[in-house]
Each structure stands twice: as structure tokens, then as C-alpha cells.
Design a protein around this motif. Sequence first.
Motif, mmCIF file in Angstrom:
data_model
loop_
_atom_site.group_PDB
_atom_site.id
_atom_site.type_symbol
_atom_site.label_atom_id
_atom_site.label_comp_id
_atom_site.label_asym_id
_atom_site.label_seq_id
_atom_site.Cartn_x
_atom_site.Cartn_y
_atom_site.Cartn_z
ATOM 1 N N THR A 132 20.998 157.292 40.051
ATOM 2 C CA THR A 132 20.767 156.595 41.406
ATOM 3 C C THR A 132 22.005 156.654 42.525
ATOM 4 N N PHE A 133 23.342 157.215 41.908
ATOM 5 C CA PHE A 133 24.419 157.309 42.611
ATOM 6 C C PHE A 133 24.240 158.311 43.987
ATOM 7 N N ARG A 134 24.373 157.793 45.166
ATOM 8 C CA ARG A 134 24.304 158.545 46.395
ATOM 9 C C ARG A 134 25.287 158.750 47.450
ATOM 10 N N GLU A 135 26.280 157.885 47.264
ATOM 11 C CA GLU A 135 27.607 157.833 48.021
ATOM 12 C C GLU A 135 28.745 157.397 47.550
ATOM 13 N N TYR A 136 29.934 157.952 47.647
ATOM 14 C CA TYR A 136 31.172 157.567 47.056
ATOM 15 C C TYR A 136 32.209 157.486 48.232
ATOM 16 N N LEU A 137 32.737 156.190 48.190
ATOM 17 C CA LEU A 137 33.672 155.951 49.565
ATOM 18 C C LEU A 137 34.939 155.744 49.076
ATOM 19 N N LEU A 138 36.002 156.515 49.459
ATOM 20 C CA LEU A 138 37.268 156.624 48.991
ATOM 21 C C LEU A 138 38.204 156.000 50.015
ATOM 22 N N VAL A 139 39.121 155.028 49.898
ATOM 23 C CA VAL A 139 39.595 154.389 50.854
ATOM 24 C C VAL A 139 41.110 154.464 50.452
ATOM 25 N N ALA A 140 41.849 155.010 51.200
ATOM 26 C CA ALA A 140 43.480 154.833 50.992
ATOM 27 C C ALA A 140 43.922 153.735 51.292
ATOM 28 N N SER A 141 45.251 153.534 50.472
ATOM 29 C CA SER A 141 45.823 152.326 50.423
ATOM 30 C C SER A 141 47.292 152.244 51.172
ATOM 31 N N LEU A 183 38.331 147.141 58.610
ATOM 32 C CA LEU A 183 38.593 147.529 57.007
ATOM 33 C C LEU A 183 40.070 147.274 57.067
ATOM 34 N N TYR A 184 41.038 147.965 58.058
ATOM 35 C CA TYR A 184 42.513 147.924 57.705
ATOM 36 C C TYR A 184 43.023 146.638 58.633
ATOM 37 N N GLU A 185 42.461 145.823 58.967
ATOM 38 C CA GLU A 185 42.961 144.756 59.885
ATOM 39 C C GLU A 185 44.142 144.355 59.322
ATOM 40 N N LYS A 186 44.168 143.816 58.135
ATOM 41 C CA LYS A 186 45.424 142.837 57.579
ATOM 42 C C LYS A 186 46.090 143.751 56.798
ATOM 43 N N VAL A 187 46.056 145.090 56.874
ATOM 44 C CA VAL A 187 46.775 145.991 55.687
ATOM 45 C C VAL A 187 48.040 146.248 56.331
ATOM 46 N N GLU A 188 48.981 145.997 55.467
ATOM 47 C CA GLU A 188 50.490 146.482 55.493
ATOM 48 C C GLU A 188 50.767 147.476 54.410
#
Length: 203
Positions: A132-141, A183-188
Motif C-alpha cells: 500500500t506504500f505510495r509516498e515517502y516524506l523525508l524532512v531534514a532537521s 513546517l519549519y515555522e518554529k524550528v531552530e
Amino acid sequence: MSTQSKPFLTPEQYLEIERKADFKSEYFRGEMFAMAGASLAHNRLVTAVTVDLGQQLRRGPCEVLGSDMRVAITATGLYCYPDASVCCGGPQLLDGHKDTLLNPTLIVEVLSPSTEAFDRGAKFKHYKSIETFREYLLVASESVDVELRTRQPDGRWILTSADRLEDTLDLQSIGCRLSLADLYEKVEFGERGLGMRPLFRPS
């Protein structure tokens, strides 16, 4: 003099231990791996993507599940905890405990320095075996950088990258749009997680 290899945990033994444990561990090939704490940036990103997708999906056939939902990849034997996952048409679960998902449509991993190579490489190969897997989202921190891998009808995977706050990504498999500014609004940036370490191998 003969030697015997050490017996490893079966998946059933892992699940029995895991369900009684005070902290999460992943499992592969007879071993459990403790999941260590993550950075503030990592946690903020996980929260942001979970809340954003949850709001967009609240009236549709898909639902977002948080990082406490275990995913089993039955074809390879990996049991893991993605940072977020989305299933559509109702969750398919491993057993009556209702704590192990079998049918994610989209999986999200927020990258940490100690796990990035695994998430991009070997773990993706495990995930690809899920029907069932269709998309993979990778988010850098540690920087503004998001990758989306999308399965095509012929089985190929197409990569879409975004690295500017004004960018957006369309998650076609679940009908959502993700804004990098939100997504990155509060990220430091600058804090690091602790990764994984072997936890338990029976003697």
C-alpha cells in the motif's frame, strides 16, 4: 570444540516484551533497538507535520497516525516506529492488540544525523515492500530541506526536492499540500538526536 550461535528474539517475543516496556524499541532479525531521545527541532517538525496532515485529512478517508504507531513490514521482518504515517480506507492491523499497522500509504521520517543514512537507504528498501506504500516524506532537521519520493504506476519512484521556505509539496497519494514555511515555522537548528543502540539480545 563446537560453538552454538546465540538465539535471537522471535517477532512474537519482541512484541511481548515491547508491549510491556516503558520505552519504544524497534526490531529486526532477532534484535531490539532502543529508540533514544530526539532534538527539539526534530520534535517540532514531527508535531508540525502530524498536526498539518491531521487537519487536512480530518474529513476524508485517510488518517494520520503519530510516532507511537508501530509499523510491521511483513515481507522483511522489520518492526519500526515512523515519525508519522498515513493510512487510507481504514487501518489494517497485525492482531487484536491493535497497535501495529500493516497498510501505510505515506510514511514520514524526520532525519537525524545518526539515522539519516538508514532512513534514506536500507529503511526505504524495507518500506518499498509494503504493497500500500505510495509516498515517502523525508524532512531534514538541521536545514530547510524536504524530499518526497512518489511511487509511479510502473513501480518507479520519482524524487521531488524542496529547500526554500516558499516551497510547497503536493502529497498526491493522500490529497494534501505541505508548506515548508508552516513546517519549519518554529524550528531552530543545531541540536542533535542520539540515534539507536542495540538493546537486547538473549543469551
